[in-house]
Scaffold this motif. Structure first.
Motif, PDB file in Angstrom:
ATOM      1  N   GLY A 435      33.107  36.269  30.133  1.00  0.00           N
ATOM      2  CA  GLY A 435      32.402  37.228  30.967  1.00  0.00           C
ATOM      3  C   GLY A 435      33.117  37.406  32.299  1.00  0.00           C
ATOM      4  N   LEU A 436      32.524  38.222  33.159  1.00  0.00           N
ATOM      5  CA  LEU A 436      33.103  38.417  34.504  1.00  0.00           C
ATOM      6  C   LEU A 436      32.039  38.081  35.559  1.00  0.00           C
ATOM      7  CD1 LEU A 436      35.151  41.727  34.157  1.00  0.00           C
ATOM      8  CD2 LEU A 436      36.051  39.479  34.773  1.00  0.00           C
ATOM      9  N   TYR A 437      32.465  37.337  36.528  1.00  0.00           N
ATOM     10  CA  TYR A 437      31.516  36.788  37.506  1.00  0.00           C
ATOM     11  C   TYR A 437      32.129  36.832  38.906  1.00  0.00           C
ATOM     12  CZ  TYR A 437      30.130  34.804  33.034  1.00  0.00           C
ATOM     13  OH  TYR A 437      29.796  34.665  31.726  1.00  0.00           O
ATOM     14  N   SER A 448      33.011  32.231  51.333  1.00  0.00           N
ATOM     15  CA  SER A 448      34.132  32.752  50.565  1.00  0.00           C
ATOM     16  C   SER A 448      33.618  33.252  49.219  1.00  0.00           C
ATOM     17  CB  SER A 448      35.190  31.658  50.387  1.00  0.00           C
ATOM     18  OG  SER A 448      36.395  32.216  49.910  1.00  0.00           O
ATOM     19  N   ALA A 449      34.490  33.950  48.504  1.00  0.00           N
ATOM     20  CA  ALA A 449      34.103  34.500  47.203  1.00  0.00           C
ATOM     21  C   ALA A 449      35.334  34.645  46.334  1.00  0.00           C
ATOM     22  CB  ALA A 449      33.440  35.857  47.391  1.00  0.00           C
ATOM     23  N   MET A 450      35.103  34.715  45.030  1.00  0.00           N
ATOM     24  CA  MET A 450      36.234  34.844  44.097  1.00  0.00           C
ATOM     25  C   MET A 450      35.749  35.483  42.799  1.00  0.00           C
ATOM     26  SD  MET A 450      38.174  31.666  42.288  1.00  0.00           S
ATOM     27  CE  MET A 450      37.312  31.529  40.741  1.00  0.00           C
ATOM     28  N   LEU A 451      36.552  36.385  42.243  1.00  0.00           N
ATOM     29  CA  LEU A 451      36.285  36.900  40.900  1.00  0.00           C
ATOM     30  C   LEU A 451      36.692  35.818  39.904  1.00  0.00           C
ATOM     31  CD1 LEU A 451      35.666  39.372  38.990  1.00  0.00           C
ATOM     32  CD2 LEU A 451      38.132  39.734  38.986  1.00  0.00           C
ATOM     33  N   ALA A 452      35.797  35.499  38.968  1.00  0.00           N
ATOM     34  CA  ALA A 452      36.096  34.436  37.998  1.00  0.00           C
ATOM     35  C   ALA A 452      35.742  34.893  36.597  1.00  0.00           C
ATOM     36  CB  ALA A 452      35.302  33.181  38.349  1.00  0.00           C
ATOM     37  N   SER A 453      36.590  34.536  35.644  1.00  0.00           N
ATOM     38  CA  SER A 453      36.238  34.796  34.245  1.00  0.00           C
ATOM     39  C   SER A 453      36.223  33.495  33.439  1.00  0.00           C
ATOM     40  CB  SER A 453      37.223  35.784  33.621  1.00  0.00           C
ATOM     41  OG  SER A 453      38.533  35.283  33.732  1.00  0.00           O
ATOM     42  N   ALA A 468      36.665  27.118  35.856  1.00  0.00           N
ATOM     43  CA  ALA A 468      38.034  26.702  36.165  1.00  0.00           C
ATOM     44  C   ALA A 468      38.486  27.447  37.420  1.00  0.00           C
ATOM     45  CB  ALA A 468      38.952  27.019  34.999  1.00  0.00           C
ATOM     46  N   VAL A 469      38.776  26.696  38.469  1.00  0.00           N
ATOM     47  CA  VAL A 469      39.158  27.301  39.755  1.00  0.00           C
ATOM     48  C   VAL A 469      40.579  26.852  40.088  1.00  0.00           C
ATOM     49  CG1 VAL A 469      38.599  27.447  42.212  1.00  0.00           C
ATOM     50  CG2 VAL A 469      36.758  27.241  40.537  1.00  0.00           C
ATOM     51  N   ALA A 470      41.489  27.811  40.219  1.00  0.00           N
ATOM     52  CA  ALA A 470      42.874  27.459  40.533  1.00  0.00           C
ATOM     53  C   ALA A 470      42.900  26.629  41.817  1.00  0.00           C
ATOM     54  CB  ALA A 470      43.715  28.723  40.696  1.00  0.00           C
ATOM     55  N   ARG A 473      43.014  28.380  45.292  1.00  0.00           N
ATOM     56  CA  ARG A 473      42.039  29.395  45.689  1.00  0.00           C
ATOM     57  C   ARG A 473      41.421  29.049  47.037  1.00  0.00           C
ATOM     58  NH1 ARG A 473      44.048  32.328  42.993  1.00  0.00           N
ATOM     59  NH2 ARG A 473      43.781  32.541  40.760  1.00  0.00           N
ATOM     60  N   ALA A 474      41.150  30.106  47.821  1.00  0.00           N
ATOM     61  CA  ALA A 474      40.529  29.882  49.127  1.00  0.00           C
ATOM     62  C   ALA A 474      39.172  29.201  48.984  1.00  0.00           C
ATOM     63  CB  ALA A 474      40.376  31.213  49.850  1.00  0.00           C
ATOM     64  N   ILE A 475      38.424  29.584  47.948  1.00  0.00           N
ATOM     65  CA  ILE A 475      37.056  29.067  47.814  1.00  0.00           C
ATOM     66  C   ILE A 475      37.027  27.605  47.378  1.00  0.00           C
ATOM     67  CG2 ILE A 475      36.658  29.649  45.355  1.00  0.00           C
ATOM     68  CD1 ILE A 475      33.922  30.795  46.248  1.00  0.00           C
ATOM     69  N   ASP A 511      36.536  37.994  56.552  1.00  0.00           N
ATOM     70  CA  ASP A 511      35.199  37.951  55.937  1.00  0.00           C
ATOM     71  C   ASP A 511      35.245  38.757  54.637  1.00  0.00           C
ATOM     72  OD1 ASP A 511      32.587  37.950  55.222  1.00  0.00           O
ATOM     73  OD2 ASP A 511      31.886  39.199  56.896  1.00  0.00           O
ATOM     74  N   ARG A 512      35.092  38.083  53.531  1.00  0.00           N
ATOM     75  CA  ARG A 512      35.208  38.753  52.225  1.00  0.00           C
ATOM     76  C   ARG A 512      33.964  39.566  51.869  1.00  0.00           C
ATOM     77  NH1 ARG A 512      39.150  35.212  48.571  1.00  0.00           N
ATOM     78  NH2 ARG A 512      40.517  34.596  50.267  1.00  0.00           N
ATOM     79  N   PHE A 513      32.924  39.462  52.689  1.00  0.00           N
ATOM     80  CA  PHE A 513      31.672  40.140  52.343  1.00  0.00           C
ATOM     81  C   PHE A 513      31.447  41.393  53.191  1.00  0.00           C
ATOM     82  CE2 PHE A 513      31.273  35.789  51.027  1.00  0.00           C
ATOM     83  CZ  PHE A 513      30.729  35.893  49.758  1.00  0.00           C
TER      84      PHE A 513
HETATM   85  C1  FMN Z   1      39.882  39.310  35.488  1.00  0.00           C
HETATM   86  C2  FMN Z   1      40.161  38.165  36.393  1.00  0.00           C
HETATM   87  C3  FMN Z   1      39.576  36.945  36.203  1.00  0.00           C
HETATM   88  C4  FMN Z   1      39.853  35.847  37.028  1.00  0.00           C
HETATM   89  N1  FMN Z   1      39.283  34.635  36.801  1.00  0.00           N
HETATM   90  C5  FMN Z   1      39.628  33.562  37.567  1.00  0.00           C
HETATM   91  C6  FMN Z   1      39.095  32.284  37.315  1.00  0.00           C
HETATM   92  O1  FMN Z   1      38.298  32.081  36.404  1.00  0.00           O
HETATM   93  N2  FMN Z   1      39.510  31.250  38.087  1.00  0.00           N
HETATM   94  C7  FMN Z   1      40.388  31.437  39.114  1.00  0.00           C
HETATM   95  O2  FMN Z   1      40.742  30.472  39.795  1.00  0.00           O
HETATM   96  N3  FMN Z   1      40.881  32.659  39.409  1.00  0.00           N
HETATM   97  C8  FMN Z   1      40.521  33.726  38.661  1.00  0.00           C
HETATM   98  N4  FMN Z   1      41.033  34.953  38.934  1.00  0.00           N
HETATM   99  C9  FMN Z   1      41.899  35.137  40.118  1.00  0.00           C
HETATM  100  C10 FMN Z   1      41.065  35.335  41.383  1.00  0.00           C
HETATM  101  O3  FMN Z   1      39.922  36.081  41.181  1.00  0.00           O
HETATM  102  C11 FMN Z   1      41.816  36.050  42.502  1.00  0.00           C
HETATM  103  O4  FMN Z   1      43.139  36.087  42.286  1.00  0.00           O
HETATM  104  C12 FMN Z   1      41.504  35.325  43.783  1.00  0.00           C
HETATM  105  O5  FMN Z   1      40.263  35.722  44.228  1.00  0.00           O
HETATM  106  C13 FMN Z   1      42.512  35.528  44.898  1.00  0.00           C
HETATM  107  O6  FMN Z   1      42.802  34.287  45.458  1.00  0.00           O
HETATM  108  P1  FMN Z   1      42.112  33.739  46.810  1.00  0.00           P
HETATM  109  O7  FMN Z   1      40.643  33.909  46.675  1.00  0.00           O
HETATM  110  O8  FMN Z   1      42.499  32.308  46.847  1.00  0.00           O
HETATM  111  O9  FMN Z   1      42.694  34.553  47.919  1.00  0.00           O
HETATM  112  C14 FMN Z   1      40.747  36.033  38.091  1.00  0.00           C
HETATM  113  C15 FMN Z   1      41.350  37.278  38.319  1.00  0.00           C
HETATM  114  C16 FMN Z   1      41.078  38.318  37.464  1.00  0.00           C
HETATM  115  C17 FMN Z   1      41.749  39.632  37.707  1.00  0.00           C
END
Ligand code: FMN
Length: 578
Positions: A435-437, A448-453, A468-470, A473-475, A511-513
């Motif tokens: 999914g997408l979150y 902070s915020a991040m798109l995660a799948s 799973a968070v790289a 990542r800032a968050i 500010d990401r929001f």
């Molecule tokens: C479709 C999609 C899914 C993603 N899912 C993840 C995820 O599950 N975990 C993660 O660490 N990054 C994920 N990312 C990468 C981060 O959303 C994005 O690169 C990040 O917000 C930018 O890094 P920062 O927040 O550290 O600046 C995804 C990116 C995309 C395009």
């Protein structure tokens, strides 16, 4: 002799704290404070076997105490010491390094023994002057200096800056051939064994400790090993864990091998700074933390104690440099020649990041920025100018700036991702769909915020999810055990604009929001208005997945906005990206 100072009524509420004293050489006593249940050191450092804080008393014609202990041992440690000597006759306190777990009782000791001369590096003495808020006798020492206690106890000092803290010295007693190293060669390991009889039991904690505290400064470790190489010693009296006697060459060999490997393998960033009032120190450590998240090594260099040769070598060899300027008034004498050394050593392939702390109208950073640009260095982040007291938001800004610098280096050096994986495997793993979150987190003023799948339900009881968070990542810094966050579930027909927004590249501290509709969850993190559902979660643990943290969290509450709508799904062709 082993003294129990706190018999626990319940292990959960009252941690076990005991003290062990032992004679370890002629006229020399170890006082080891055993903190059996401590489970965390700094934010990242999880302890599995508690820790100890070791202090040592040498009684020649003059008497010297080497390091004190953690504040939590105040009454028992001072009592133990008073049982050994009349504190009014203590001549010297040798401070190998000023971290609170070794220096925490210095103010109390000075109350009881105001006549004591405190011996330490220049940085250590400056730090203590701020810590104890009262005048005390002091003696600044560095490599080559010695102190004769009589009866053969001639103490020699070895500078070891950056072996965890910039102020570190080692102390060698030529009379007893004991090397007192404080954090160096230590380990967080607590049991009754005074010595390292069973290395196989200690090895994992010894290595973990090296990785967390010493590895980031591998070059400094190698320099210190060179300085101690000519010394003959048959006991290494460390500040944490057992003392090393039975396998000294093994332990030192491990430091050498690990540090050599680090230096060979790693791209590193040299962070030069000159601390005024603890502010540059705080900023540079936050930047260093951000760089470390990208896997790039760091070398912290306090310019007030660094020598020209070390500064030149690091400035030449580093892939990136960070330079922190204090207010101009305090720079002139100490910094000018070293700045000249740095400017003469750098070269165009390097990246640079600058920061300036302190008030006033001076902005010495801008002329310096121009000089580095003229020399062809690339700027990794906009100069950070701090005119007020640092806050948690400043730390976050610095951490994100450090991560940008680290990513600049890793991305320019790593091979393109699609060549790294077997093509068929790449396609097969790409068939995992999710999914997408949007993950959102707020702690105090920092959010902070991040798109995660990469998100999945992980357990029924307790209700848990795994994300799973790289690691870069800032968050990530808001997702440690005990932290809370919100997982916002995106809706199939309405996710594009939110996804686009959170995929923007935000500058450090932004500010990401801004311009996003939110309201606060019960746990304080932002809930996004235009999403299908949300879950409020608390991080329980993190599994190290090499390039990602697998963040396992329990779910406390949640709501769905539209019962019949579907979650946005993410189908990929390849497995080497999200
Ligand atoms: C479709 C999609 C899914 C993603 N899912 C993840 C995820 O599950 N975990 C993660 O660490 N990054 C994920 N990312 C990468 C981060 O959303 C994005 O690169 C990040 O917000 C930018 O890094 P920062 O927040 O550290 O600046 C995804 C990116 C995309 C395009």
């Amino acid at each position: 002799m082993v003294t129990l100072i706190d018999s626990p009524t319940s292990a959960a509420v009252q941690p076990r704290l005991t003290v062990q004293t032992a004679d370890i050489a002629a006229n020399t006593t170890a006082i080891r404070c055993l903190d059996w249940d401590r489970d965390r050191f700094d934010i990242e450092f999880e302890l599995h076997h508690g820790t100890t804080y070791n202090s040592f008393l040498i009684q020649g014609e003059k008497t010297a105490l080497i390091d004190t202990s953690h504040r939590k041992f105040e009454s028992v440690y001072l009592q133990e010491l008073q049982d050994l000597i009349d504190l009014k006759s203590l001549d010297y306190l040798i401070v190998n390094h000023t971290e609170p777990d070794h220096s925490g009782l210095i103010p109390e000791l000075l109350d009881l023994a105001p006549q004591v001369t405190v011996v330490g590096s220049k940085v250590a003495i400056q730090f203590l002057e701020k810590l104890v808020h009262r005048p005390f006798e002091s003696q600044i020492v560095k490599s080559g200096h010695s102190l004769d206690l009589g009866q053969g106890h001639e103490l020699q000092f070895i500078s070891a800056p950056n072996l965890h803290w910039p102020d570190t010295i080692l102390t060698y007693d030529a009379g007893t051939q004991v090397l007192y190293t404080c954090d160096v060669f230590g380990m967080h390991y607590c049991d009754d064994s005074l010595l390292d009889e069973t290395p196989e039991r200690l090895e994992p904690d010894f290595q973990y400790y090296y990785n967390c505290l010493m590895g980031p400064n591998a070059r400094s470790v190698l320099m210190a090993l060179k300085r101690i190489a000519p010394l003959q010693f048959d006991l290494v009296a460390t500040g944490h864990g057992p003392l090393l006697q039975h396998h000294i060459s093994h332990w030192i060999g491990q430091y050498d091998t690990w540090s050599q490997n680090q230096v060979k393998a790693q791209t590193f960033v040299a962070l030069f700074y000159l601390d005024g009032y603890g502010v540059s120190d705080r900023l540079v450590r936050a930047i260093a933390d951000g760089i470390s998240k990208t896997g790039v090594a760091i070398e912290l260099v306090d310019l007030s104690v660094a020598d020209t040769h070390e500064v030149r070598t690091l400035a030449q060899c580093a892939a990136g440099l960070v330079l922190g300027m204090p207010p101009q008034s305090s720079t002139s004498t100490t910094l000018d020649p070293l700045l000249g050394t740095i400017l003469a050593a750098v070269h165009p392939k390097q990246v640079i990041g600058l920061f300036e702390t302190g008030g006033g109208q001076d902005e010495p950073i801008y002329p310096l920025r121009n000089r580095f640009q003229e020399l062809g260095l690339l700027e990794a982040f906009e100069p950070i100018l701090l005119k007020t007291e640092p806050t948690a938001a400043t730390d976050q800004l610095c951490r994100e700036a450090g991560t940008d610098l680290g990513q600049f280096l890793t991305q320019s050096q790593s091979p393109p991702a699609d060549t790294a994986l077997d093509p068929e495997l790449n396609q097969a793993i790409g068939r995992l769909s999710t999914g997408l979150y949007i993950l959102t987190a707020q702690k105090g003023d920092v959010r902070s915020a991040m798109l995660a799948s990469w998100v999945i339900q992980g357990s029924f009881e307790p209700l848990g999810i795994v994300i799973a968070v790289a690691k870069d990542r800032a968050i990530e810094s808001l997702l440690h055990p005990g932290d809370t966050f919100v997982l916002n579930v995106l809706e199939e027909d309405n996710y594009q604009s939110l996804m686009r927004h959170f995929l923007l590249r935000f500058p450090p501290g932004a500010d990401r929001f801004a311009e996003v509709n939110t309201y606060p969850a019960q746990n304080g993190s932002p809930i996004l208005l235009e999403t299908l559902a949300y879950l409020e979660c608390e991080v329980t643990s993190r599994l190290d997945g090499n390039d990602h943290w697998l963040v396992y969290s329990t779910v406390q509450t949640g709501r769905v906005a539209k019962l019949n709508a579907l979650t946005a799904t993410h189908h990929r062709k390849l497995g080497n990206h999200y």
